[in-house]
Scaffold this motif. Structure first.
Motif, PDB file in Angstrom:
ATOM      1  N   ILE A 201       0.760  -1.206  -0.075  1.00 44.64           N
ATOM      2  CA  ILE A 201      -0.027  -0.043  -0.068  1.00 44.64           C
ATOM      3  C   ILE A 201       0.780   1.212   0.102  1.00 44.64           C
ATOM      4  O   ILE A 201       1.781   1.312   0.803  1.00 44.64           O
ATOM      5  N   SER A 202       0.577   2.275  -0.887  1.00 43.51           N
ATOM      6  CA  SER A 202       1.221   3.523  -0.803  1.00 43.51           C
ATOM      7  C   SER A 202       1.088   4.132   0.402  1.00 43.51           C
ATOM      8  O   SER A 202       0.129   4.215   1.160  1.00 43.51           O
ATOM      9  N   LYS A 203       2.302   4.592   0.838  1.00 44.31           N
ATOM     10  CA  LYS A 203       2.572   5.448   2.093  1.00 44.31           C
ATOM     11  C   LYS A 203       1.706   6.719   1.981  1.00 44.31           C
ATOM     12  O   LYS A 203       1.435   7.175   3.277  1.00 44.31           O
ATOM     13  N   GLU A 204       1.243   7.183   0.760  1.00 40.83           N
ATOM     14  CA  GLU A 204       0.585   8.328   0.987  1.00 40.83           C
ATOM     15  C   GLU A 204      -0.781   8.222   1.097  1.00 40.83           C
ATOM     16  O   GLU A 204      -1.657   9.039   1.471  1.00 40.83           O
ATOM     17  N   ARG A 210      -6.694   2.485   4.302  1.00 38.45           N
ATOM     18  CA  ARG A 210      -6.365   1.181   4.649  1.00 38.45           C
ATOM     19  C   ARG A 210      -7.345   0.107   5.378  1.00 38.45           C
ATOM     20  O   ARG A 210      -7.358  -1.030   5.035  1.00 38.45           O
ATOM     21  N   ARG A 243      -8.508   4.256  -7.485  1.00 33.88           N
ATOM     22  CA  ARG A 243      -8.315   5.701  -7.176  1.00 33.88           C
ATOM     23  C   ARG A 243      -8.799   6.771  -8.232  1.00 33.88           C
ATOM     24  O   ARG A 243      -8.771   6.488  -9.329  1.00 33.88           O
TER      25      ARG A 243
END
Length: 280
Positions: A201-204, A210, A243
Motif C-alpha cells: 500500500i502506498s505510504k501516501e 487502509r 483511485r
C-alpha cells in the motif's frame, strides 16, 4: 427383490407430488437462511449443527454421559431457538404477513430503487469531495458484516444524500469511522473496520484507505473512500483499490459493484439519462 417392491406401487403422480414436496421444503429452508444471513443467528445455527454431530458420534462411540447431555440440549433446543432467534423469527413472520418472504419483487421497482440509491450516494460523495470531507462507506454484499456493524452506532435508516453528508461532517459524534450499508439501508455509523497489513500500500494513503482495503480483503463488500486531504474518490473491492475516480466513473462502478452486472444496464441507462438532463 424386497427393495424393488417398495417402488412398485408408486405412480407418476405420487412421484411428482413427492418431488414437489421436497423442492418446496428446500425452498423454504433457503428463504429462512436468506432471512438470517449476516446475523448472529448464523453462528448459533453452526453451534446447533455441532451439537447434532457430537450427539451422533457420542452415541456411535458409546459415550453415554456425553450422549445424554447432547440429547438434553437438543430436547430443550426448540425453546432456546425461539428465545435466541426471536428478532429473526419476528422479521420472517412480518415478511410473510406482507407477502414478501417468497415474492421476487417488481423488476421495475428494483431498478428505480437501485437508481435512487446510486444517485443518493453519488450526490453525497460529490458534495464531500468538493469540500474535502473525509468519508468511509462500506456496502455489504454476500458476506455478512454483522461483527463490524456491532462496533458502531446502530441506525437502520433510509439512505439519503443529506444523511450521509451529515454523518461525516467533522467534529460530530459519528464522523469518525465507517458507515455500513446492509440491505439497502444504513445499518450503523462510526464502525471500526480492519486495517490492511499489505506492505504494497502506498505510504501516501491514510487510515481510511487502509481500512477500506482491509475490509475488502476479508469480505466481498464494496467500500467508498473520500480523501480528507485531496478530496479524491476511491472504491475498494476484492482487495483492489481504484483511485481518483470522477463522478461518472464512480456512479457506473458503484452500480456494478453494488448490484452486479445484471442490474447495471437498465439502471445505468436511467442514471446516465438523469445525469445528462441535470447537466444539460
Amino acid at each position: 427383490m424386497p427393495f424393488a417392491d417398495r417402488f412398485s406401487d408408486i405412480t407418476v403422480l405420487d412421484f411428482v407430488i413427492n418431488a414437489a414436496d421436497i423442492l418446496l421444503v428446500w425452498f423454504v429452508i433457503y428463504k429462512l437462511i436468506a432471512v438470517i444471513r449476516g446475523t448472529k443467528a448464523v453462528q448459533l445455527l453452526k453451534g446447533i449443527f455441532v451439537i447434532v454431530i457430537v450427539r451422533g458420534l457420542s452415541e456411535l462411540l458409546g459415550f453415554n454421559t456425553l450422549s445424554w447431555m447432547m440429547e438434553q440440549a437438543l430436547n430443550w433446543g426448540v425453546l432456546a431457538v425461539i428465545i435466541i432467534f426471536q428478532p429473526e423469527l419476528r422479521r420472517a413472520l412480518e415478511q410473510l404477513g406482507r407477502g414478501r418472504l417468497f415474492a421476487r419483487g417488481n423488476h421495475l421497482q428494483e431498478q428505480e430503487e437501485q437508481s435512487r440509491l446510486v444517485e443518493a450516494l453519488t450526490k453525497a460523495v460529490s458534495y464531500m469531495a468538493k469540500r474535502r470531507i473525509g468519508a468511509l462507506i462500506t456496502v455489504e454484499k454476500e458476506t455478512g458484516m454483522g461483527d463490524y456493524v456491532e462496533t458502531g452506532i446502530p441506525m437502520d435508516s433510509k439512505i439519503t444524500s443529506e444523511l450521509l453528508i451529515n454523518l461525516f461532517i467533522p467534529n460530530t459524534p459519528l464522523h469518525d469511522g465507517a458507515v455500513i450499508i446492509q440491505k439497502n439501508r444504513i445499518a450503523a455509523a462510526a464502525c471500526y473496520l480492519p486495517l490492511s497489513e499489505s506492505p504494497f500500500i502506498s505510504k501516501e494513503l491514510g487510515t481510511r484507505h487502509r481500512a477500506a482495503l482491509g475490509v475488502s480483503e476479508v469480505t466481498d463488500g464494496v467500500t467508498v473512500v473520500v480523501s480528507e486531504e485531496t478530496g479524491a474518490i476511491s472504491i475498494t473491492s476484492d482487495g483492489e483499490l481504484k483511485r481518483d475516480l470522477d463522478l461518472e466513473e464512480f456512479s457506473s462502478l458503484i452500480l456494478r459493484e453494488w448490484f452486479g452486472d445484471k442490474a447495471t444496464s437498465a439502471a445505468a441507462t436511467r442514471w446516465n439519462w438523469r445525469d445528462k438532463k441535470k447537466n444539460g
